[in-house]
Design a protein around this motif. Sequence first.
Motif, PDB file in Angstrom:
ATOM      1  N   PRO B 148       0.673  -1.297   0.002  1.00 40.51           N
ATOM      2  CA  PRO B 148       0.026   0.043   0.018  1.00 40.51           C
ATOM      3  C   PRO B 148       0.532   1.181   0.002  1.00 40.51           C
ATOM      4  O   PRO B 148       0.487   2.279  -0.598  1.00 40.51           O
ATOM      5  CB  PRO B 148      -0.618   0.009   1.259  1.00 40.51           C
ATOM      6  CG  PRO B 148      -0.717  -1.440   1.686  1.00 40.51           C
ATOM      7  CD  PRO B 148       0.816  -2.007   1.192  1.00 40.51           C
ATOM      8  N   ALA B 227       4.879  -4.801  11.048  1.00 47.37           N
ATOM      9  CA  ALA B 227       3.712  -5.010  10.075  1.00 47.37           C
ATOM     10  C   ALA B 227       2.421  -4.907  10.904  1.00 47.37           C
ATOM     11  O   ALA B 227       1.461  -4.439  10.011  1.00 47.37           O
ATOM     12  CB  ALA B 227       3.871  -6.346   9.560  1.00 47.37           C
ATOM     13  N   VAL B 228       2.481  -4.748  12.169  1.00 45.17           N
ATOM     14  CA  VAL B 228       1.121  -4.381  12.819  1.00 45.17           C
ATOM     15  C   VAL B 228       0.992  -3.042  13.362  1.00 45.17           C
ATOM     16  O   VAL B 228      -0.131  -2.357  13.459  1.00 45.17           O
ATOM     17  CB  VAL B 228       0.251  -5.438  13.606  1.00 45.17           C
ATOM     18  CG1 VAL B 228       0.041  -6.707  12.646  1.00 45.17           C
ATOM     19  CG2 VAL B 228       1.648  -5.871  14.626  1.00 45.17           C
ATOM     20  N   PHE B 305      -3.708 -11.277   4.232  1.00 42.96           N
ATOM     21  CA  PHE B 305      -4.031 -11.399   5.581  1.00 42.96           C
ATOM     22  C   PHE B 305      -3.977 -10.213   6.190  1.00 42.96           C
ATOM     23  O   PHE B 305      -5.110  -9.696   7.080  1.00 42.96           O
ATOM     24  CB  PHE B 305      -3.081 -12.508   6.147  1.00 42.96           C
ATOM     25  CG  PHE B 305      -2.953 -12.305   7.887  1.00 42.96           C
ATOM     26  CD1 PHE B 305      -4.024 -13.016   8.584  1.00 42.96           C
ATOM     27  CD2 PHE B 305      -2.369 -11.323   8.517  1.00 42.96           C
ATOM     28  CE1 PHE B 305      -3.927 -13.072   9.811  1.00 42.96           C
ATOM     29  CE2 PHE B 305      -2.398 -11.257   9.779  1.00 42.96           C
ATOM     30  CZ  PHE B 305      -3.050 -11.860  10.390  1.00 42.96           C
ATOM     31  N   LEU B 306      -3.071  -9.375   5.881  1.00 44.13           N
ATOM     32  CA  LEU B 306      -3.090  -8.013   6.450  1.00 44.13           C
ATOM     33  C   LEU B 306      -4.451  -6.946   6.040  1.00 44.13           C
ATOM     34  O   LEU B 306      -4.767  -6.359   6.938  1.00 44.13           O
ATOM     35  CB  LEU B 306      -1.767  -7.284   6.171  1.00 44.13           C
ATOM     36  CG  LEU B 306      -0.341  -7.910   6.949  1.00 44.13           C
ATOM     37  CD1 LEU B 306       0.915  -7.332   6.376  1.00 44.13           C
ATOM     38  CD2 LEU B 306      -0.608  -7.709   8.530  1.00 44.13           C
ATOM     39  N   ASN B 309      -7.135  -7.735   8.034  1.00 44.33           N
ATOM     40  CA  ASN B 309      -7.136  -7.706   9.630  1.00 44.33           C
ATOM     41  C   ASN B 309      -6.622  -6.421   9.735  1.00 44.33           C
ATOM     42  O   ASN B 309      -5.882  -6.117  10.837  1.00 44.33           O
ATOM     43  CB  ASN B 309      -5.863  -8.820  10.138  1.00 44.33           C
ATOM     44  CG  ASN B 309      -6.538 -10.108  10.178  1.00 44.33           C
ATOM     45  OD1 ASN B 309      -7.032 -10.385  11.393  1.00 44.33           O
ATOM     46  ND2 ASN B 309      -6.464 -11.032   9.268  1.00 44.33           N
ATOM     47  N   ARG B 310      -6.890  -5.397   9.192  1.00 46.18           N
ATOM     48  CA  ARG B 310      -6.495  -4.024   9.381  1.00 46.18           C
ATOM     49  C   ARG B 310      -7.279  -3.528  10.687  1.00 46.18           C
ATOM     50  O   ARG B 310      -8.285  -4.120  11.220  1.00 46.18           O
ATOM     51  CB  ARG B 310      -7.394  -3.200   8.398  1.00 46.18           C
ATOM     52  CG  ARG B 310      -6.488  -2.793   7.022  1.00 46.18           C
ATOM     53  CD  ARG B 310      -5.546  -2.006   7.150  1.00 46.18           C
ATOM     54  NE  ARG B 310      -4.696  -1.971   6.067  1.00 46.18           N
ATOM     55  CZ  ARG B 310      -4.957  -1.219   5.180  1.00 46.18           C
ATOM     56  NH1 ARG B 310      -5.800  -0.405   4.888  1.00 46.18           N
ATOM     57  NH2 ARG B 310      -3.797  -1.332   3.918  1.00 46.18           N
ATOM     58  N   ALA B 311      -6.563  -2.757  11.443  1.00 46.70           N
ATOM     59  CA  ALA B 311      -6.948  -2.161  12.713  1.00 46.70           C
ATOM     60  C   ALA B 311      -8.107  -1.431  12.443  1.00 46.70           C
ATOM     61  O   ALA B 311      -8.659  -0.999  11.799  1.00 46.70           O
ATOM     62  CB  ALA B 311      -5.967  -1.144  13.103  1.00 46.70           C
TER      63      ALA B 311
END
Lengths: 311, 311
Positions: B148, B227-228, B305-306, B309-311
């Motif tokens: 992104p 990454a998170v 996956f990310l 699974n966004r915040a």
Amino acid sequence: MTRIAIVGSGLIGSAWAVSFARGGCEVSMFDTSRAVAAAALSHVARMADQMAGADLLFGESADTVCSRINVAATLDEALSGADHVQENVPEDLEIKQAVWGELDRLAPATAVLASSTSALLPSKFTEALSGRHRCVVAHPINPPSLIPAVEVVPAPWTDPQVVERTALLMERIGQTPIRMEREIDGFLMNRLQGALLQEAFRLVDQGIVGPEAVDIGIRDGLAPRWAVSGPFETIDFNAPGGVREYVNRYQGMFMTMAQHQKDPVDWSGPVLNRIEQQRRATVPLAELPRAQARRDSRLTALMQFLRGNRA
Amino acid sequence: MTRIAIVGSGLIGSAWAVSFARGGCEVSMFDTSRAVAAAALSHVARMADQMAGADLLFGESADTVCSRINVAATLDEALSGADHVQENVPEDLEIKQAVWGELDRLAPATAVLASSTSALLPSKFTEALSGRHRCVVAHPINPPSLIPAVEVVPAPWTDPQVVERTALLMERIGQTPIRMEREIDGFLMNRLQGALLQEAFRLVDQGIVGPEAVDIGIRDGLAPRWAVSGPFETIDFNAPGGVREYVNRYQGMFMTMAQHQKDPVDWSGPVLNRIEQQRRATVPLAELPRAQARRDSRLTALMQFLRGNRA
């Protein structure tokens, strides 16, 4: 059956307990604080449940893993028959020196003594010990039950076989050991993190970007790639001739930058106001524990994904 | 309907085409090489299929996304009616200057002109243009269809509204814009990567660790957390009082390190032999494209996956 003594059973010690027990070891925990010792088993159980839910117990049940962990009434009892001692007491040199004197005196002569310290060099608290050859640092990224990397760091007098034995134990329980040739401030991971943070503080201090830009650039840019291929692997993939061609092409650009990356910035200067303001506008201080819990649960899910998608 | 012109339709241009089309834009691609232009649509189709398989087309089908992309016979035709021009020609200053002269002359007066350059400052190839106020860098991490983050970098004369309009367009198509206040060598991401690599080369050069240790420390240690939550978010979570308390506690440690992180290492010296040896023992040069393809497919799965699974 490998026997592990965990000395200091707070958050890090408890996470280590789960990690060792998941790897099939028998774990005995000890803490000088009765309150911390009393809380340890329920903390272990909570973590084991969470890990089981994310399929991170390597096929074992939470009950089986927890059944391998007990709390000892005395240090002596915890150390009895131990093959490996993992110390997690506060990062205070006097405390470490006192505790390590006891560990060396009480632990079986064949036991490896390992510290979870991130801030103290192993030479600082092992020099005077008669068993100093068996002392080593095994520093995890917290929590070790979730994040595989563990730095294995010798003091100048550590027996190389102790480093190797510790690294092999780490591999056996599912951690990824980082073998360091000798001790150095910050070990490996905090040195890499420090170099990156230093530049991050500098760019915000100079008004080139806002704090959020740094988080976006890593979180949504570099980190996903690094989570599947490390920095050297990544540049090796980034030129048809591999790392040598990458260096030939881009060293000039990086050396130009390096000329402006020499002088450390004062992290606690005005730049800290700007970063803190942005962070508190995003997450008020009272909300920080909740935001951290959300981050941790996303991290757990990510580790489940990464463990299931190993190269 | 936003109209995009992609100028230079190699790997980066094609990935941009998928990204813009996935975001609902009408995309026209142009390349001076007939061979590259001819390959572009099949490359776009292959990427779109792969993205659809990983649920990365935001609910659109690969056919729908591809139907929004065409290849123009001339530059003039590609630029006709464009709202945003994304340039991806080789990183050669003379080529860039020549192409940007044409873009400024031929593109609609209202179009934003954006470059994908990673190595050249926007001031270097836009200064002489009469429309230089509408020129900006929008630098992705390759491929933008997957990663992104996009750096939006103004030249000194870029209209701030052009930066803002570009950042908003990036958000609309699912990228995460990094808003830079002014241009600087390496922009944000290569500066952060450079600082980290500099320390990585240094530690290997000094014999503190082997090259693999660096990859483990990032891949299995720091990167999953980053990454998170980005680096500032991460240190904000790492002390109960947030980033200010973290800095108070650890600045001393990081400043001690910084004293030994000042002088750049020669990346092409003996350290490169050691790194190359380790890399080639792990992946022979002939196997590199295959290993990279495996990495890319793991990265695609990770991004799926990310994104989910966004915040």
